[in-house]
Design a protein around this motif. Structure first.
Motif, PDB file in Angstrom:
ATOM      1  N   ALA A 185       0.821  -1.213   0.000  1.00  0.00           N
ATOM      2  CA  ALA A 185       0.000   0.000   0.000  1.00  0.00           C
ATOM      3  C   ALA A 185       0.853   1.260   0.000  1.00  0.00           C
ATOM      4  O   ALA A 185       0.482   2.267  -0.602  1.00  0.00           O
ATOM      5  CB  ALA A 185      -0.941  -0.008   1.213  1.00  0.00           C
ATOM      6  N   HIS A 186       2.015   1.209   0.677  1.00  0.00           N
ATOM      7  CA  HIS A 186       2.859   2.392   0.793  1.00  0.00           C
ATOM      8  C   HIS A 186       3.927   2.489  -0.297  1.00  0.00           C
ATOM      9  O   HIS A 186       4.457   3.568  -0.552  1.00  0.00           O
ATOM     10  CB  HIS A 186       3.542   2.416   2.164  1.00  0.00           C
ATOM     11  CG  HIS A 186       2.627   2.801   3.277  1.00  0.00           C
ATOM     12  ND1 HIS A 186       1.818   1.895   3.933  1.00  0.00           N
ATOM     13  CD2 HIS A 186       2.345   4.006   3.837  1.00  0.00           C
ATOM     14  CE1 HIS A 186       1.120   2.511   4.853  1.00  0.00           C
ATOM     15  NE2 HIS A 186       1.418   3.790   4.823  1.00  0.00           N
ATOM     16  N   HIS A 187       4.260   1.351  -0.910  1.00  0.00           N
ATOM     17  CA  HIS A 187       5.340   1.334  -1.907  1.00  0.00           C
ATOM     18  C   HIS A 187       4.828   0.592  -3.144  1.00  0.00           C
ATOM     19  O   HIS A 187       5.265  -0.521  -3.435  1.00  0.00           O
ATOM     20  CB  HIS A 187       6.584   0.659  -1.335  1.00  0.00           C
ATOM     21  CG  HIS A 187       7.071   1.262  -0.047  1.00  0.00           C
ATOM     22  ND1 HIS A 187       7.786   2.428  -0.005  1.00  0.00           N
ATOM     23  CD2 HIS A 187       6.918   0.866   1.234  1.00  0.00           C
ATOM     24  CE1 HIS A 187       8.071   2.730   1.256  1.00  0.00           C
ATOM     25  NE2 HIS A 187       7.557   1.797   2.023  1.00  0.00           N
ATOM     26  N   THR A 188       3.910   1.232  -3.847  1.00  0.00           N
ATOM     27  CA  THR A 188       3.227   0.557  -4.953  1.00  0.00           C
ATOM     28  C   THR A 188       4.164   0.172  -6.087  1.00  0.00           C
ATOM     29  O   THR A 188       3.914  -0.791  -6.802  1.00  0.00           O
ATOM     30  CB  THR A 188       2.100   1.445  -5.498  1.00  0.00           C
ATOM     31  OG1 THR A 188       2.653   2.722  -5.877  1.00  0.00           O
ATOM     32  CG2 THR A 188       1.020   1.667  -4.444  1.00  0.00           C
ATOM     33  N   GLY A 189       5.252   0.929  -6.259  1.00  0.00           N
ATOM     34  CA  GLY A 189       6.168   0.632  -7.359  1.00  0.00           C
ATOM     35  C   GLY A 189       7.320  -0.274  -6.988  1.00  0.00           C
ATOM     36  O   GLY A 189       8.088  -0.694  -7.852  1.00  0.00           O
ATOM     37  N   GLN A 190       7.445  -0.598  -5.716  1.00  0.00           N
ATOM     38  CA  GLN A 190       8.565  -1.432  -5.281  1.00  0.00           C
ATOM     39  C   GLN A 190       8.319  -2.885  -5.685  1.00  0.00           C
ATOM     40  O   GLN A 190       7.200  -3.384  -5.618  1.00  0.00           O
ATOM     41  CB  GLN A 190       8.734  -1.328  -3.759  1.00  0.00           C
ATOM     42  CG  GLN A 190       9.948  -2.060  -3.218  1.00  0.00           C
ATOM     43  CD  GLN A 190      10.175  -1.782  -1.735  1.00  0.00           C
ATOM     44  OE1 GLN A 190       9.838  -0.704  -1.246  1.00  0.00           O
ATOM     45  NE2 GLN A 190      10.741  -2.734  -1.020  1.00  0.00           N
ATOM     46  N   ARG A 191       9.380  -3.587  -6.073  1.00  0.00           N
ATOM     47  CA  ARG A 191       9.232  -4.958  -6.559  1.00  0.00           C
ATOM     48  C   ARG A 191       9.734  -6.000  -5.578  1.00  0.00           C
ATOM     49  O   ARG A 191       9.267  -7.139  -5.589  1.00  0.00           O
ATOM     50  CB  ARG A 191       9.984  -5.114  -7.886  1.00  0.00           C
ATOM     51  CG  ARG A 191       9.475  -4.183  -8.973  1.00  0.00           C
ATOM     52  CD  ARG A 191      10.299  -4.264 -10.239  1.00  0.00           C
ATOM     53  NE  ARG A 191      10.157  -5.557 -10.889  1.00  0.00           N
ATOM     54  CZ  ARG A 191      10.712  -5.849 -12.059  1.00  0.00           C
ATOM     55  NH1 ARG A 191      11.445  -4.953 -12.677  1.00  0.00           N
ATOM     56  NH2 ARG A 191      10.545  -7.032 -12.592  1.00  0.00           N
TER      57      ARG A 191
END
Length: 288
Positions: A185-191
């Motif tokens: 939810a807080h790091h939508t682009g993190q993989r």
């Protein structure tokens, strides 16, 4: 759980005895059934909060046939095995996604899989036994990045900790699931989500960010980007000044001078690992 209160909060939701909801619904297991909520009736934040605090019911009936689904969600006893870790994989795919071939590649990669199943249409769980063939966390991230390129999809991967006391596996996984959902939810682009880094964010970051004291200290001590770079280099080099100086392309004496100025201002001692860990956490948490 107060079903009446839930119905008041989400009047468009419906109760059912079946976990099989519609594709456009979020489905949550309750004590005496399932609660189905249309996705378009929820704000993005509401959906994220619900996914953090309520376990999502599987869309596929076949998930319930898996041993470790029963262990994790239906209180079945875990078999006697080596310690286990659970890898959660969130997928974003295209219409012609070659799912069968993708799963076959994963089976070939992980030699000690005890189980694997889709909890929802876009969330795969891998249950892996501890063994000398296990990949390090960073290699797992690299393997999934390569698969993403090969299959033209996008995954977000959470690698859980190994759990020795399997009687607590379900409770431990529930908390890991909450950690992953909150990080998504807080790091939508993190993989890539390792257990250690996400645990720091989940258990430490919120408390520190809400503290007036920590906010004040961050502004007083770490507002200078140069000192943040110096402390980051010291952390990466385990406090070794010579190695940090090489990384920063600074003369060793210049680096020592700047560290001394920082220590004089803060009364910290970055040769002390407690102080260096504190600096690392402050910079990591407040820079995000």
């Amino acid at each position: 759980m107060d079903i009446d209160k839930l119905q008041q909060l989400f009047p468009k939701g419906r109760l059912s005895n079946s976990s099989e909801g519609l594709a456009e619904e979020l489905n949550f297991p309750l004590t005496n059934g399932y609660f189905h909520l249309p996705k378009d009736s929820l704000s993005e934040r509401e959906a994220q909060l619900l996914e953090i605090f309520l376990p999502i019911a599987p869309r596929s009936a076949t998930a319930k046939e898996h041993l470790y689904y029963q262990v994790l969600f239906e209180k079945a006893p875990a078999p006697k095995t080596p310690p286990l870790r659970i890898i959660q994989i969130k997928l974003r795919t295209r219409d012609n996604f070659l799912q069968k071939e993708w799963l076959s590649e994963i089976q070939d990669m992980f030699l000690k899989l005890a189980d694997s199943f889709f909890l929802t249409e876009d969330l795969l769980l891998l249950v892996e036994e501890k063994d000398e063939t296990n990949y390090p966390v960073e290699e797992i991230f690299g393997l999934f990045q390569a698969l993403d390129n090969d299959f033209e999809i996008s995954t977000q991967v959470f690698v859980g900790a190994f759990h020795q006391d399997l009687s607590r596996l379900a409770d431990n996984f529930k908390e890991e699931q909450q950690i992953f959902q909150k990080e998504l939810a807080h790091h939508t682009g993190q993989r890539d989500f390792s257990f250690t880094s996400t645990a720091i964010n989940y258990f430490v970051a919120t408390a520190m960010k809400e503290s007036p004291l920590m906010n004040s200290l961050y502004q007083d001590w770490f507002s200078d980007p140069e000192i943040r770079s110096i402390l980051a280099a010291l952390w990466q080099n385990q406090g070794n000044v010579s190695s940090a100086a090489k990384e920063l392309f600074l003369h060793r004496n210049t680096l020592i001078y700047r560290i001394d100025k920082f220590q004089e201002a803060t009364r910290l001692d970055v040769k002390n690992m407690d102080d260096l860990v504190f600096c690392h956490l402050m910079i990591k948490i407040f820079s995000e």
